[in-house]
Design a protein around this motif. Structure first.
Motif, short mmCIF file in Angstrom:
data_model
loop_
_atom_site.label_atom_id
_atom_site.label_comp_id
_atom_site.label_asym_id
_atom_site.label_seq_id
_atom_site.Cartn_x
_atom_site.Cartn_y
_atom_site.Cartn_z
N ALA A 96 -5.24 16.97 -4.22
CA ALA A 96 -5.61 16.19 -5.40
C ALA A 96 -4.72 14.96 -5.53
CB ALA A 96 -5.52 17.07 -6.65
N THR A 97 -3.43 15.14 -5.33
CA THR A 97 -2.49 14.01 -5.39
C THR A 97 -2.81 12.97 -4.33
OG1 THR A 97 -0.72 15.41 -6.26
CG2 THR A 97 -0.06 13.36 -5.18
N ALA A 98 -3.06 13.43 -3.09
CA ALA A 98 -3.35 12.50 -1.99
C ALA A 98 -4.65 11.75 -2.25
CB ALA A 98 -3.43 13.27 -0.68
N VAL A 127 0.85 -1.20 0.00
CA VAL A 127 0.00 0.00 0.00
C VAL A 127 0.88 1.25 0.00
CG1 VAL A 127 -1.61 1.36 1.39
CG2 VAL A 127 -2.01 -1.08 1.07
N GLY A 128 1.94 1.21 0.83
CA GLY A 128 2.90 2.31 0.83
C GLY A 128 3.57 2.48 -0.52
N MET A 129 3.80 1.37 -1.24
CA MET A 129 4.39 1.45 -2.57
C MET A 129 3.47 2.23 -3.51
SD MET A 129 5.10 -1.59 -5.35
CE MET A 129 6.58 -2.30 -4.65
N VAL A 130 2.17 1.97 -3.43
CA VAL A 130 1.21 2.70 -4.27
C VAL A 130 1.27 4.19 -3.96
CG1 VAL A 130 -1.23 2.99 -4.82
CG2 VAL A 130 -0.31 0.69 -4.48
N LEU A 131 1.29 4.52 -2.67
CA LEU A 131 1.34 5.93 -2.27
C LEU A 131 2.65 6.58 -2.73
CD1 LEU A 131 0.01 5.71 1.42
CD2 LEU A 131 -1.30 6.01 -0.69
N HIS A 182 -9.16 4.05 11.39
CA HIS A 182 -7.85 4.58 11.77
C HIS A 182 -6.83 4.33 10.65
CE1 HIS A 182 -4.29 4.64 14.85
NE2 HIS A 182 -4.26 5.65 14.01
N ALA A 183 -6.91 3.15 10.05
CA ALA A 183 -6.00 2.83 8.95
C ALA A 183 -6.24 3.77 7.77
CB ALA A 183 -6.19 1.38 8.52
N LEU A 184 -7.50 4.16 7.55
CA LEU A 184 -7.80 5.10 6.46
C LEU A 184 -7.19 6.46 6.74
CD1 LEU A 184 -9.30 5.44 3.78
CD2 LEU A 184 -11.33 6.12 5.09
N VAL A 185 -7.24 6.89 8.00
CA VAL A 185 -6.59 8.16 8.38
C VAL A 185 -5.08 8.07 8.15
CG1 VAL A 185 -6.08 9.71 10.30
CG2 VAL A 185 -8.39 8.78 10.03
N ALA A 186 -4.49 6.95 8.57
CA ALA A 186 -3.05 6.75 8.36
C ALA A 186 -2.71 6.74 6.87
CB ALA A 186 -2.61 5.44 9.02
N LEU A 187 -3.60 6.13 6.08
CA LEU A 187 -3.40 6.08 4.63
C LEU A 187 -3.40 7.48 4.04
CD1 LEU A 187 -3.28 3.93 2.30
CD2 LEU A 187 -5.73 4.24 2.08
N ALA A 188 -4.37 8.31 4.46
CA ALA A 188 -4.46 9.68 3.94
C ALA A 188 -3.25 10.50 4.37
CB ALA A 188 -5.75 10.33 4.43
N ALA A 189 -2.80 10.33 5.63
CA ALA A 189 -1.65 11.09 6.11
C ALA A 189 -0.38 10.70 5.35
CB ALA A 189 -1.46 10.87 7.60
N VAL A 214 -4.94 7.70 -2.39
CA VAL A 214 -5.81 6.92 -1.51
C VAL A 214 -6.76 6.04 -2.33
CG1 VAL A 214 -7.71 7.11 0.14
CG2 VAL A 214 -5.68 8.52 0.42
N LEU A 215 -7.31 6.59 -3.40
CA LEU A 215 -8.24 5.80 -4.24
C LEU A 215 -7.52 4.59 -4.85
CD1 LEU A 215 -10.23 8.65 -6.06
CD2 LEU A 215 -11.01 7.17 -4.19
N GLN A 216 -6.31 4.79 -5.35
CA GLN A 216 -5.55 3.68 -5.94
C GLN A 216 -5.18 2.65 -4.87
OE1 GLN A 216 -2.38 4.98 -8.85
NE2 GLN A 216 -3.22 7.00 -8.40
N ALA A 217 -4.81 3.12 -3.69
CA ALA A 217 -4.46 2.20 -2.61
C ALA A 217 -5.67 1.37 -2.18
CB ALA A 217 -3.90 2.97 -1.42
N LEU A 218 -6.85 1.99 -2.12
CA LEU A 218 -8.06 1.25 -1.74
C LEU A 218 -8.41 0.19 -2.78
CD1 LEU A 218 -10.32 4.11 -0.31
CD2 LEU A 218 -9.07 2.35 0.96
N VAL A 219 -8.22 0.53 -4.05
CA VAL A 219 -8.47 -0.47 -5.10
C VAL A 219 -7.52 -1.65 -4.94
CG1 VAL A 219 -8.40 -0.90 -7.59
CG2 VAL A 219 -9.43 1.20 -6.72
#
Length: 295
Positions: free
Chosen positions: A138-140, A94-98, A170-177, A144-149
């Protein structure tokens, strides 16, 4: 006299609040336009989503499958039992996608700068940090959308993840941050990448070291146990490590420790330096003035 003064003061006082509201509305409208533009561009580039998913899915389906029963993760935080390697590696992927999308946003900024679009954007009658923050949002959002997919696809192919729980929020918040932090890093790098031809070389010195010198593929204690002390120390000071660890710990409802503070602190630092670099008196502003033949 008093009546005339009242008449002259009332409109001024009455227009102050609507003017403030209009300024806020204008700023939000600009953010909406920038975000929608990026979403529209992304919707026209179907190959971008496919390429964003192919990399982590190959790691998950091929690399992780080969090490599924060879590399076991011991019962350490945040896990309550032994887990297969594919479960451990998902937050790192997931971090790789971000990470890749944050760096790709840097490429988009360089392209817009060469085409002249960035100059038009940054001359809008709004504070420059707000315009850059809108680009960052916009980038974030795209990250997040790509990571969720990717997470949905990973769950569909059999990776067991505790998605349907309160910890998932909480994981979604961490993902967005994490997406904001890596997007801010891409924004900062776009200040120093002068031409598209230099992008690939610069990214090789950013993406791969950040990814491989982190806990995305292996836990820190494994690095220290194997004697790779220098790799262990570099991973400890890598902000990407803390982005991945925050997602991993949040996913299992455990305390992420210092990870949120490191991620949010790096977000502020990266974005602050990016705004400084895009100042007209230095960085991007100065470069375009010299390169564009202006006075």
């Amino acid at each position: 006299m008093s009546e005339r003064a009242l008449k002259t003061e009332t409109p001024a006082g009455g227009h102050a609040e609507p003017a403030a509201r209009q300024g806020l509305g204008h700023a939000l409208q600009a953010m909406r336009a920038i975000v929608l533009r990026e979403l529209y561009k992304f919707s026209q580039q179907t190959g971008r989503l496919v390429s964003a998913l192919v990399r982590p899915l190959l790691w998950l389906a091929v690399f992780a499958a080969g090490f599924r029963n060879v590399f076991g993760v011991a019962i350490v935080e945040p896990y309550d039992t032994y887990i297969p390697y594919d479960v451990y590696i998902v937050p790192g992927l997931v971090g790789m996608v971000l990470l890749f999308n944050g760096m790709q946003s840097s490429l988009a900024m360089v392209y817009d700068r060469e085409m002249g679009l960035m100059r038009l954007l940054l001359t809008a009658p709004l504070p420059r940090p707000w315009l850059l923050f809108s680009k960052l949002c916009a980038t974030a959002l795209l990250s997040v959308l790509q990571a969720l997919v990717f997470v949905i696809v990973a769950a569909l192919i059999g990776t067991e993840l505790p998605l349907l729980s309160l910890a998932g929020l909480h994981a979604l918040v961490a993902l967005a941050a994490g997406a904001l932090m890596l997007g801010a890093l891409g924004l900062l790098l776009s200040v120093h990448i002068k031409q598209l031809e230099n992008f690939a070389g610069t990214m090789n010195f950013v993406i791969f070291p950040m990814y491989f010198l982190s806990t995305a593929l292996y836990p820190l204690w494994k690095l220290q146990e194997s004697g790779a002390e220098w790799v262990y120390q570099l991973a400890r000071f890598n902000p990407f490590t803390y982005a991945v660890e925050w997602i991993r710990f949040a996913l299992y409802g455990k305390d992420p420790g210092l990870a949120p503070y490191v991620v949010l602190g790096c977000l502020v630092v990266f974005f602050g330096f990016a705004c400084w670099g895009y100042d007209p008196q230095r960085g991007f502003g100065g470069l375009t003035k010299r390169g564009g033949g202006g006075p």
